[in-house]
Design an enzyme around this catalytic site. Structure first.
Site, PDB file in Angstrom:
ATOM      1  N   ASP A 196     -10.498  -4.499   5.929  1.00 11.52           N
ATOM      2  CA  ASP A 196     -10.592  -5.955   5.967  1.00 11.52           C
ATOM      3  C   ASP A 196      -9.952  -6.407   7.272  1.00 11.52           C
ATOM      4  O   ASP A 196      -9.108  -5.722   7.846  1.00 11.52           O
ATOM      5  CB  ASP A 196      -9.907  -6.583   4.734  1.00 11.52           C
ATOM      6  N   SER A 197     -10.378  -7.590   7.717  1.00 10.52           N
ATOM      7  CA  SER A 197     -10.084  -8.052   9.079  1.00 10.52           C
ATOM      8  C   SER A 197      -8.720  -8.681   9.258  1.00 10.52           C
ATOM      9  O   SER A 197      -8.314  -8.957  10.380  1.00 10.52           O
ATOM     10  CB  SER A 197     -11.116  -9.114   9.428  1.00 10.52           C
ATOM     11  N   GLY A 231      -8.434 -11.576   7.886  1.00 12.37           N
ATOM     12  CA  GLY A 231      -8.869 -12.947   7.626  1.00 12.37           C
ATOM     13  C   GLY A 231      -8.591 -13.399   6.196  1.00 12.37           C
ATOM     14  O   GLY A 231      -9.132 -14.391   5.759  1.00 12.37           O
ATOM     15  N   GLN A 254     -18.836 -17.702   3.400  1.00 14.42           N
ATOM     16  CA  GLN A 254     -17.818 -18.532   2.753  1.00 14.42           C
ATOM     17  C   GLN A 254     -18.499 -19.773   2.177  1.00 14.42           C
ATOM     18  O   GLN A 254     -19.701 -19.768   1.998  1.00 14.42           O
ATOM     19  CB  GLN A 254     -16.715 -18.906   3.761  1.00 14.42           C
ATOM     20  N   GLY A 259     -14.106 -15.507  -0.281  1.00 14.65           N
ATOM     21  CA  GLY A 259     -13.671 -16.795  -0.808  1.00 14.65           C
ATOM     22  C   GLY A 259     -13.884 -16.967  -2.303  1.00 14.65           C
ATOM     23  O   GLY A 259     -13.853 -18.094  -2.806  1.00 14.65           O
ATOM     24  N   ASP A 266     -14.189  -4.426  -4.172  1.00 16.20           N
ATOM     25  CA  ASP A 266     -12.828  -3.904  -4.059  1.00 16.20           C
ATOM     26  C   ASP A 266     -11.916  -4.873  -4.792  1.00 16.20           C
ATOM     27  O   ASP A 266     -12.247  -6.057  -4.909  1.00 16.20           O
ATOM     28  CB  ASP A 266     -12.361  -3.820  -2.597  1.00 16.20           C
TER      29      ASP A 266
HETATM   30  N1  GUN Z   1     -10.675 -10.457   0.464  1.00 21.75           N
HETATM   31  C1  GUN Z   1     -10.956 -11.205  -0.630  1.00 21.75           C
HETATM   32  N2  GUN Z   1     -11.591 -12.346  -0.269  1.00 21.75           N
HETATM   33  C2  GUN Z   1     -11.699 -12.315   1.074  1.00 21.75           C
HETATM   34  C3  GUN Z   1     -12.248 -13.229   2.031  1.00 21.75           C
HETATM   35  O1  GUN Z   1     -12.761 -14.309   1.709  1.00 21.75           O
HETATM   36  N3  GUN Z   1     -12.169 -12.863   3.344  1.00 21.75           N
HETATM   37  C4  GUN Z   1     -11.606 -11.673   3.736  1.00 21.75           C
HETATM   38  N4  GUN Z   1     -11.567 -11.373   5.034  1.00 21.75           N
HETATM   39  N5  GUN Z   1     -11.085 -10.817   2.852  1.00 21.75           N
HETATM   40  C5  GUN Z   1     -11.128 -11.136   1.542  1.00 21.75           C
END
Ligand code: GUN
Length: 376
Positions: free
Chosen positions: A92-93, A95, A194, A221, A271
């Site tokens: 994941d970034s 973010g 989103q 989101g 996940d």
């Molecule tokens: N992990 C769970 N929801 C999100 C999301 O909306 N964005 C990111 N980047 N990771 C998440």
């Protein structure tokens, strides 16, 4: 990366497919255990492979960047080598974690400034930097830098937020496409839809994300506090817009029922920290619903943790023993409970895949949702 579809369920939008990465294939639908800081908490990589048969695990940019840091990760030759895991990894970034874990100072067009939850140091994540960091971590699938809006979120904020997430996505793609992988294997970038709980915003976002034509797409989101029915409503409109020939990843979801319902709507990848985090508190997911192993009623139950399971730990250890370990705060308790929960989640998605292929998914899913829901 490649995605091939093997089967579509005739009575729902569920599909069975295969994602091919440089580190091997992932059979979908799939659940990805969360390994935030380069470890799925309480589980060895060898157990993940041999006992759980995990096909892909997750890492988090935010955590890995703060600790051990980019120099160590690059020195090791990337995250796969650093942690001794040769199957696919997704990162994941940041973010999401910058909002949920750190003290966010400011969200600006340039990016997000935040203070580390470890030592209070100040940092800036921009879309470009999130790509550079994920190049250095070296996961097979990396995520766009987005804003995950909270719930509830007013319409105006959500509308402005998707516009910024879309502008950030253009910057992510430009940076990703103008840089090379560092460790000799391909990486791919998934953008994130989103739009909070607003159907028109979700549709607009999904259309934009689809137009970017990446190799896979994600939905973010959700599972941030909204009712499950609202989540399913959003997944449905988004899945109907995202291309069918690319994998769809629903981020941070969810309970076993959430996973089954979203598979039925066309989601391929999931996940969630729930199986691992809840295991450490003694909550076990089983095919008959949830049990709390700390409960007094298990104190002298010497039957296997899960007689129906083919997991070594489920067969060999009793409920009473696991309860004792959890009560005594012995580390082995967290290890066994985590193995059990991950094994259950991986069993659930494997079973879903088999039922999709045999054409029996829809009836099986409804039966499972009833069984799991009744015992909650
Ligand atoms: N992990 C769970 N929801 C999100 C999301 O909306 N964005 C990111 N980047 N990771 C998440």
């Amino acid at each position: 990366m490649k995605f091939t579809l093997q089967a579509n369920d005739p009575l729902s939008k569920a599909r069975a497919g295969t994602v091919t990465t440089a580190h091997g294939d992932i059979q979908t639908p799939i659940f990805m255990p969360v390994g935030t800081a380069g470890t799925v908490k309480a589980v060895h990589q060898r157990e993940l492979k041999e006992d759980i048969e995990a096909q892909i695990i997750l890492g988090n940019t935010y955590h890995l960047y703060l600790r051990p840091g980019l120099d160590v990760l690059e020195g090791a030759g990337g995250l796969h080598k650093f942690i001794g895991w040769d199957r696919p990894i997704l990162t994941d970034s940041g973010g999401y974690q910058v909002y949920s874990l750190s003290k966010v100072n400011k969200i600006k067009e340039e990016g997000v400034t935040f203070r580390s939850h470890i030592d209070g140091s100040k940092h800036l994540f921009s879309p470009e930097y999130a790509m550079d960091i994920q190049r250095t971590i070296g996961a097979d699938i990396i995520m766009a830098f987005d804003e995950c809006t909270p719930y509830p979120c007013d319409y105006k904020y959500a509308a402005n937020s998707i516009n910024m997430t879309h502008r950030w996505l253009r910057r992510c793609c430009a940076r990703f496409d103008s840089t090379e992988p560092k460790y000799g294997f391909d990486q791919t970038l998934f953008p994130i839809v989103q739009g909070s709980v607003y159907k028109d915003l979700r549709m607009k976002s999904a259309e934009f994300i689809a137009s970017m034509d990446r190799e896979g797409n994600a939905i973010g989101g959700l599972s941030v506090g909204e009712p499950a029915e609202e989540m399913y409503g959003m997944t449905e409109v988004v899945c109907d817009i995202l291309p069918a020939d690319k994998p769809r990843y629903l981020m941070g979801v969810g309970t076993p029922i959430n996973i089954l319902e979203n598979i039925a709507l066309g989601v391929d990848m999931f996940d969630c920290v729930m199986p691992t985090r809840n295991a450490r508190n003694g909550m076990l997911f089983t095919r008959n619903g949830i049990i709390n192993i700390g409960n007094k009623k298990w104190a002298d139950d010497f039957s296997p943790i899960d007689a129906e399971s083919d997991l070594y730990a489920d067969q060999v250890y009793s409920k009473a023993y696991l309860r004792h370990l959890m009560h005594s705060k012995e580390m082995l308790g967290a290890q066994i409970a985590t193995l059990h929960n991950l094994h259950f989640y991986l069993w659930l998605v494997k079973e879903a895949r088999e039922k999709i292929i045999s054409g029996e998914f829809y009836a099986w899913k409804n039966k499972m949702v009833t069984i799991l829901g009744n015992k909650l």
